[in-house]
Design an enzyme around this catalytic site. Structure first.
Site, PDB file in Angstrom:
ATOM      1  N   CYS A 114       0.818  -1.226   0.000  1.00 50.52           N
ATOM      2  CA  CYS A 114       0.000   0.000   0.000  1.00 50.52           C
ATOM      3  C   CYS A 114       0.848   1.272   0.000  1.00 50.52           C
ATOM      4  O   CYS A 114       0.355   2.345  -0.344  1.00 50.52           O
ATOM      5  CB  CYS A 114      -0.956   0.004   1.179  1.00 50.52           C
ATOM      6  SG  CYS A 114      -2.091  -1.382   1.146  1.00 50.52           S
ATOM      7  N   HIS A 250      -3.417   7.494   1.833  1.00 49.51           N
ATOM      8  CA  HIS A 250      -3.797   6.144   1.409  1.00 49.51           C
ATOM      9  C   HIS A 250      -5.196   5.885   1.953  1.00 49.51           C
ATOM     10  O   HIS A 250      -5.499   6.206   3.104  1.00 49.51           O
ATOM     11  CB  HIS A 250      -2.793   5.134   1.972  1.00 49.51           C
ATOM     12  CG  HIS A 250      -3.230   3.709   1.768  1.00 49.51           C
ATOM     13  ND1 HIS A 250      -3.677   3.250   0.547  1.00 49.51           N
ATOM     14  CD2 HIS A 250      -3.294   2.660   2.619  1.00 49.51           C
ATOM     15  CE1 HIS A 250      -3.991   1.973   0.665  1.00 49.51           C
ATOM     16  NE2 HIS A 250      -3.779   1.589   1.913  1.00 49.51           N
ATOM     17  N   ASN A 280     -10.123  -0.063  -0.354  1.00 46.88           N
ATOM     18  CA  ASN A 280      -8.662   0.019  -0.289  1.00 46.88           C
ATOM     19  C   ASN A 280      -8.089  -0.590  -1.570  1.00 46.88           C
ATOM     20  O   ASN A 280      -8.170  -1.801  -1.764  1.00 46.88           O
ATOM     21  CB  ASN A 280      -8.182  -0.733   0.959  1.00 46.88           C
ATOM     22  CG  ASN A 280      -6.672  -0.680   1.133  1.00 46.88           C
ATOM     23  OD1 ASN A 280      -5.952  -0.296   0.212  1.00 46.88           O
ATOM     24  ND2 ASN A 280      -6.196  -1.078   2.288  1.00 46.88           N
TER      25      ASN A 280
HETATM   26  O1  UT7 Z   1      -3.845  -0.833   3.343  1.00 45.96           O
HETATM   27  C1  UT7 Z   1      -3.021  -1.451   4.284  1.00 45.96           C
HETATM   28  C2  UT7 Z   1      -3.360  -1.005   5.586  1.00 45.96           C
HETATM   29  N1  UT7 Z   1      -4.558  -1.662   6.065  1.00 45.96           N
HETATM   30  C3  UT7 Z   1      -5.257  -1.023   6.949  1.00 45.96           C
HETATM   31  O2  UT7 Z   1      -4.947   0.098   7.249  1.00 45.96           O
HETATM   32  C4  UT7 Z   1      -6.395  -1.730   7.622  1.00 45.96           C
HETATM   33  C5  UT7 Z   1      -6.300  -1.485   9.092  1.00 45.96           C
HETATM   34  N2  UT7 Z   1      -7.355  -2.053   9.881  1.00 45.96           N
HETATM   35  C6  UT7 Z   1      -8.650  -1.675   9.799  1.00 45.96           C
HETATM   36  O3  UT7 Z   1      -9.016  -0.886   8.962  1.00 45.96           O
HETATM   37  C7  UT7 Z   1      -9.611  -2.192  10.836  1.00 45.96           C
HETATM   38  O4  UT7 Z   1      -8.896  -2.843  11.846  1.00 45.96           O
HETATM   39  C8  UT7 Z   1     -10.683  -3.161  10.255  1.00 45.96           C
HETATM   40  C9  UT7 Z   1     -11.681  -2.395   9.412  1.00 45.96           C
HETATM   41  C10 UT7 Z   1     -10.010  -4.228   9.426  1.00 45.96           C
HETATM   42  C11 UT7 Z   1     -11.458  -3.826  11.388  1.00 45.96           C
HETATM   43  O5  UT7 Z   1     -12.026  -2.857  12.253  1.00 45.96           O
HETATM   44  P1  UT7 Z   1     -11.878  -3.036  13.857  1.00 45.96           P
HETATM   45  O6  UT7 Z   1     -12.660  -1.972  14.452  1.00 45.96           O
HETATM   46  O7  UT7 Z   1     -10.413  -3.071  14.155  1.00 45.96           O
HETATM   47  O8  UT7 Z   1     -12.591  -4.410  14.119  1.00 45.96           O
HETATM   48  P2  UT7 Z   1     -11.976  -5.760  14.696  1.00 45.96           P
HETATM   49  O9  UT7 Z   1     -11.045  -6.377  13.714  1.00 45.96           O
HETATM   50  O10 UT7 Z   1     -11.496  -5.536  16.075  1.00 45.96           O
HETATM   51  O11 UT7 Z   1     -13.283  -6.609  14.768  1.00 45.96           O
HETATM   52  C12 UT7 Z   1     -14.357  -6.287  15.647  1.00 45.96           C
HETATM   53  C13 UT7 Z   1     -15.400  -7.345  15.512  1.00 45.96           C
HETATM   54  C14 UT7 Z   1     -14.868  -8.764  15.658  1.00 45.96           C
HETATM   55  O12 UT7 Z   1     -15.824  -9.525  16.351  1.00 45.96           O
HETATM   56  P3  UT7 Z   1     -15.612  -9.869  17.904  1.00 45.96           P
HETATM   57  O13 UT7 Z   1     -14.308 -10.615  17.970  1.00 45.96           O
HETATM   58  O14 UT7 Z   1     -15.572  -8.546  18.601  1.00 45.96           O
HETATM   59  O15 UT7 Z   1     -16.812 -10.714  18.220  1.00 45.96           O
HETATM   60  C15 UT7 Z   1     -14.768  -9.245  14.247  1.00 45.96           C
HETATM   61  O16 UT7 Z   1     -14.889 -10.641  14.131  1.00 45.96           O
HETATM   62  O17 UT7 Z   1     -16.000  -7.289  14.209  1.00 45.96           O
HETATM   63  C16 UT7 Z   1     -15.953  -8.577  13.608  1.00 45.96           C
HETATM   64  N3  UT7 Z   1     -15.822  -8.400  12.176  1.00 45.96           N
HETATM   65  C17 UT7 Z   1     -16.874  -8.237  11.378  1.00 45.96           C
HETATM   66  N4  UT7 Z   1     -18.195  -8.158  11.625  1.00 45.96           N
HETATM   67  C18 UT7 Z   1     -19.027  -7.948  10.597  1.00 45.96           C
HETATM   68  C19 UT7 Z   1     -14.684  -8.391  11.418  1.00 45.96           C
HETATM   69  N5  UT7 Z   1     -15.002  -8.201  10.134  1.00 45.96           N
HETATM   70  C20 UT7 Z   1     -16.358  -8.101  10.082  1.00 45.96           C
HETATM   71  C21 UT7 Z   1     -17.270  -7.893   9.040  1.00 45.96           C
HETATM   72  N6  UT7 Z   1     -18.591  -7.837   9.329  1.00 45.96           N
HETATM   73  N7  UT7 Z   1     -16.889  -7.742   7.746  1.00 45.96           N
END
Ligand code: UT7
Length: 323
Positions: A114, A250, A280
């Site tokens: 990225c 980005h 992204n």
């Molecule tokens: O381009 C390279 C750089 N990449 C990035 O910058 C991405 C960086 N990360 C992010 O943007 C965020 O961390 C995400 C969007 C990927 C995730 O957001 P988050 O607020 O960090 O959520 P999380 O991963 O902590 O997940 C929270 C909950 C989890 O459930 P539990 O464990 O709390 O029960 C996940 O399993 O949300 C769940 N979850 C989803 N739920 C519904 C993860 N993906 C999904 C989904 N739909 N698509």
């Protein structure tokens, strides 16, 4: 005399197929509401079957050449930032070169995921200021849809395909911050974090693999490192956050974009945001956002633009340029 790498033209291309968040609700335990609230993404474009990264790159490049009023043979170098090249080799850049009909320049790919476009811009700048090339086409192009695990809701809803291209030419500047062109660059990587965002296959392991990410960890690093690299680049040339006209970040997550803007002391009305429409697109996200920003009349000649990106590696960096 100070040679500057000055923007001459910009272009972009997005594949026709637009996929709204609701499509994922059919196959995954996810919702439009979750995707929008956690990432800001509403839709993304996916390449058609058989449509490759270099196909997207060529479309964006032709748009940039038309915008610059230039011909393919005006290019001394072509750099493609990508992690999803058509073939293992030759480079996507040589495919673009042949499709454009350029025979006088040289072409190569840059792979910094990225952060790839920021790395490619820094390379183009180095070629221009050292006198090795006068005019460089810098492209960010990706087909991340080819490396997604469609059963992993934590990753497949986040990415999209597309390409953006910038043409930079050598111009004499005064050596001050008033010059148009690239004023400062800052590149970083730290391979200790290679396991938090990677593809679990590759040529040497004889598979293509799919993208794996510890989203929360990447998020934490992004919020910490993006404002830091932008600040570093600005301070190299004695500029401050009050001098910024546009931040073109980005486009991975609206919450990262907002947190970085806040840390930089820049209000969101000075940030170009396309993540809602593109998702992204990895190395393509910054040139896509630059092209949209110019098309919308946001970015104008003479504006101070700061780009910043982070991705797998981890690799991150920023470029400060006067449009
Ligand atoms: O381009 C390279 C750089 N990449 C990035 O910058 C991405 C960086 N990360 C992010 O943007 C965020 O961390 C995400 C969007 C990927 C995730 O957001 P988050 O607020 O960090 O959520 P999380 O991963 O902590 O997940 C929270 C909950 C989890 O459930 P539990 O464990 O709390 O029960 C996940 O399993 O949300 C769940 N979850 C989803 N739920 C519904 C993860 N993906 C999904 C989904 N739909 N698509």
């Amino acid at each position: 005399m100070t040679l500057r790498a000055v923007v001459r033209g910009v272009g972009h291309y997005l594949p026709e197929r637009v996929v709204p968040n609701s499509e994922f609700e059919k196959t995954l335990d996810t919702s439009n509401e979750w995707i929008v609230s956690r990432s800001g993404i509403e839709r993304r474009h996916f390449a058609a079957e058989g449509q490759t990264t270099s196909d997207l790159a060529v479309r964006a490049s032709k748009a940039a050449l038309a915008h610059a009023g230039m011909e393919a043979d005006d290019l001394d170098a072509i750099i493609v930032a990508t992690s999803t090249a058509d073939l293992t080799f030759p480079s996507a850049a040589t495919m673009v070169q042949s499709a454009l009909g350029n025979t006088s320049g040289f072409a190569f790919d840059v792979q910094a995921v990225c952060a790839g476009f920021v790395y490619a811009l820094a390379n183009a700048n180095a070629l221009i200021v050292s006198g090795q090339a006068k005019t460089v086409l810098v492209i960010g192009a990706e087909t991340f849809s080819r490396i997604l695990d469609w059963t992993d809701r934590g990753t497949c809803v986040l990415f999209g395909d597309g390409a953006g291209a910038l043409i930079l030419s050598a111009e004499e500047g005064t050596g001050t911050n008033a010059d148009r062109g690239i004023l400062a660059t800052d590149l970083n990587s730290d391979g200790r974090y290679r396991d938090i965002l990677y593809v679990d296959g590759g040529v040497s392991t004889k598979s293509t693999g799919v993208l794996r990410m510890e989203g929360k960890e990447v998020f934490r690093h992004a919020v910490e490192k993006l404002a830091e690299t932008a600040d570093k680049a600005l301070s190299k040339v004695g500029l401050h956050h009050e001098d910024i006209d546009w931040v073109v970040p980005h486009q991975a997550n609206i919450r990262i974009i907002q947190a970085t803007a806040k840390k930089l002391g820049v209000s969101m009305d000075k940030v170009v945001v396309t993540v809602q429409d593109h998702g992204n697109t990895s190395a393509a996200s910054i040139p896509l956002a630059l092209a949209v920003g110019v098309q919308n009349g946001q970015i104008k000649k003479g504006d101070l633009v700061v780009t910043e990106a982070i991705g797998g590696g981890l690799a991150w960096g920023s470029v400060v340029l006067r449009w």
